[in-house]
Design a protein around this motif. Structure first.
Motif, mmCIF file in Angstrom:
data_model
loop_
_atom_site.group_PDB
_atom_site.id
_atom_site.type_symbol
_atom_site.label_atom_id
_atom_site.label_comp_id
_atom_site.label_asym_id
_atom_site.label_seq_id
_atom_site.Cartn_x
_atom_site.Cartn_y
_atom_site.Cartn_z
ATOM 1 N N SER A 282 -6.866 -107.149 41.985
ATOM 2 C CA SER A 282 -8.251 -107.063 41.526
ATOM 3 C C SER A 282 -8.308 -106.771 40.029
ATOM 4 O O SER A 282 -9.226 -107.200 39.338
ATOM 5 C CB SER A 282 -9.039 -106.013 42.324
ATOM 6 O OG SER A 282 -8.431 -104.751 42.247
ATOM 7 N N SER B 29 -7.830 -110.123 38.242
ATOM 8 C CA SER B 29 -9.043 -110.929 38.382
ATOM 9 C C SER B 29 -10.126 -110.438 37.421
ATOM 10 O O SER B 29 -10.780 -111.231 36.735
ATOM 11 C CB SER B 29 -9.532 -110.838 39.835
ATOM 12 O OG SER B 29 -10.776 -111.455 39.976
ATOM 13 N N GLU C 96 -12.107 -111.312 48.862
ATOM 14 C CA GLU C 96 -11.266 -112.265 48.137
ATOM 15 C C GLU C 96 -10.148 -112.770 49.033
ATOM 16 O O GLU C 96 -9.625 -112.066 49.842
ATOM 17 C CB GLU C 96 -10.651 -111.612 46.900
ATOM 18 C CG GLU C 96 -11.696 -111.247 45.884
ATOM 19 C CD GLU C 96 -11.074 -110.607 44.662
ATOM 20 O OE1 GLU C 96 -11.004 -111.286 43.629
ATOM 21 O OE2 GLU C 96 -10.690 -109.449 44.729
#
Length: 161
Positions: free
Chosen positions: A114, A117, A161
């Motif tokens: 994360s 991202s 995700e």
């Protein structure tokens, strides 16, 4: 993966400090007070910043993106600090250079994936001088929240995700 916690309480305007350590302590303590990070986060973020600089000379509004290891994080969040006066941070990839930072994006990520991202999305924000000026000139925390939610597509970062 937990949802990203992001609201006006993690957005700080006119942050005052004479050093990156003071800025990071204030921002980290705000997150610790909200039980989003462990108390160890503050020391870890300052230590990591001294070893791996995160300042980015992004045109006329320089930014910093300090972050540290996931074990110091309770709830995934991003804190935005608009500094009253610029504070010098080391330049990412060149610890001998500094840049006068105006906006700090303090990342508290609970997974490495994360974090990557989010960093990719933040890089798009950093390359947009108009957006950086909107953030530095925002009237209040709500305006910053709206700009960030729009630019980062927060719904895509909240899980699944």
């Amino acid at each position: 993966m937990s949802e990203l916690y992001f609201d006006e309480s993690v957005i700080l305007l006119n942050v005052e400090g004479d050093s990156k350590e003071e800025i990071l302590t204030q921002m980290g303590q705000n997150l610790a007070d909200k039980n989003l990070v462990k108390e160890s986060f503050i020391h870890a973020i300052i230590t990591r910043e001294s070893e791996f600089a995160t300042g980015l000379p992004t045109g006329d509004v320089s930014v910093a993106i300090p972050h540290t290891d996931v074990e110091h994080v309770i709830q995934k969040t991003i804190s935005v600090g608009v500094l009253k006066n610029t504070v010098h941070f080391g330049v990412m990839g060149d610890e001998n250079e500094t840049t006068p930072v105006k906006i700090v994006f303090l990342l508290a990520m609970d997974e490495t994936h994360s974090q990557l991202s989010l960093l990719q999305k933040l890089m798009q924000v950093f390359q947009d001088q108009h957006t950086l000026h909107r953030l530095t000139n925002a009237a209040d925390e709500t305006e910053i929240r709206h700009v960030m939610e729009d630019k980062l597509d927060m719904a895509a970062l909240k899980g699944g995700e």
